[in-house]
Motif scaffolding. Structure first.
Motif, PDB file in Angstrom:
ATOM      1  N   UNK A  72     -13.333   3.617  48.346  1.00  0.00           N
ATOM      2  CA  UNK A  72     -13.531   3.093  49.702  1.00  0.00           C
ATOM      3  C   UNK A  72     -14.680   2.096  49.718  1.00  0.00           C
ATOM      4  N   UNK A  73     -15.789   2.436  49.059  1.00  0.00           N
ATOM      5  CA  UNK A  73     -16.933   1.521  49.015  1.00  0.00           C
ATOM      6  C   UNK A  73     -16.559   0.224  48.301  1.00  0.00           C
ATOM      7  N   UNK A  74     -15.814   0.318  47.215  1.00  0.00           N
ATOM      8  CA  UNK A  74     -15.379  -0.885  46.520  1.00  0.00           C
ATOM      9  C   UNK A  74     -14.454  -1.735  47.365  1.00  0.00           C
ATOM     10  N   UNK A  75     -13.616  -1.090  48.144  1.00  0.00           N
ATOM     11  CA  UNK A  75     -12.717  -1.816  49.037  1.00  0.00           C
ATOM     12  C   UNK A  75     -13.508  -2.539  50.118  1.00  0.00           C
ATOM     13  N   UNK A  76     -14.508  -1.864  50.666  1.00  0.00           N
ATOM     14  CA  UNK A  76     -15.289  -2.462  51.743  1.00  0.00           C
ATOM     15  C   UNK A  76     -16.179  -3.604  51.264  1.00  0.00           C
ATOM     16  N   UNK A  77     -16.878  -3.369  50.164  1.00  0.00           N
ATOM     17  CA  UNK A  77     -17.876  -4.344  49.731  1.00  0.00           C
ATOM     18  C   UNK A  77     -17.353  -5.316  48.681  1.00  0.00           C
ATOM     19  N   UNK A  78     -16.170  -5.093  48.158  1.00  0.00           N
ATOM     20  CA  UNK A  78     -15.623  -5.974  47.144  1.00  0.00           C
ATOM     21  C   UNK A  78     -14.782  -7.095  47.690  1.00  0.00           C
ATOM     22  N   UNK A  79     -14.613  -7.132  48.992  1.00  0.00           N
ATOM     23  CA  UNK A  79     -13.795  -8.152  49.622  1.00  0.00           C
ATOM     24  C   UNK A  79     -14.555  -9.475  49.641  1.00  0.00           C
ATOM     25  N   UNK A  80     -13.927 -10.522  49.133  1.00  0.00           N
ATOM     26  CA  UNK A  80     -14.559 -11.845  49.159  1.00  0.00           C
ATOM     27  C   UNK A  80     -13.729 -12.773  50.017  1.00  0.00           C
TER      28      UNK A  80
END
Length: 90
Positions: A72-80
Motif C-alpha cells: 500500500x505504501x509503495x502504491x501511494x508513494x511510488x506514483x509518478x
C-alpha cells in the motif's frame, strides 16, 4: 466476551474508515470529477478497512501484514506524474 470484542473492534474501526473515506472521496468526485487521484483514494479507502478486519481476525502473520502495508505504501508513494518522468528537453 473477549472473542466478540476481538471481532467487533476491528470491524467498527474498518466501518469508520470506510464511511469517512467514502464521504471524502464522494466530495472530491463532486468537486473535481473522477480522476486518477480519486480512483487511487477510492481503492485505498476500500482496501484499508478490509486489511484492518483481516488483521483483527488474526488471519495473517505479522510478516504478511507488513508485506501488505508495504505494498500500500509503495502504491501511494511510488506514483509518478508524466511531467516528473519526462526528461527535460534542451
Amino acid at each position: 466476551m473477549k472473542e466478540v470484542l476481538e471481532v467487533l473492534v476491528p470491524g467498527a474501526v474498518a466501518a469508520m474508515i470506510a464511511f469517512f473515506g467514502l464521504r471524502i472521496v464522494a466530495k472530491q468526485i463532486d468537486e473535481k470529477g473522477l480522476s486518477d487521484q480519486t480512483l487511487q483514494a477510492l481503492g485505498l479507502v476500500l482496501f484499508l478497512p478490509s486489511l484492518v478486519v483481516i488483521s483483527g481476525l488474526g488471519m495473517f502473520e505479522s510478516e504478511g501484514l507488513a508485506a501488505l502495508l508495504g505494498a500500500v505504501a509503495g502504491y501511494l508513494f511510488g506514483k509518478t506524474s508524466k511531467e516528473a518522468s519526462t526528461p527535460p528537453t534542451s
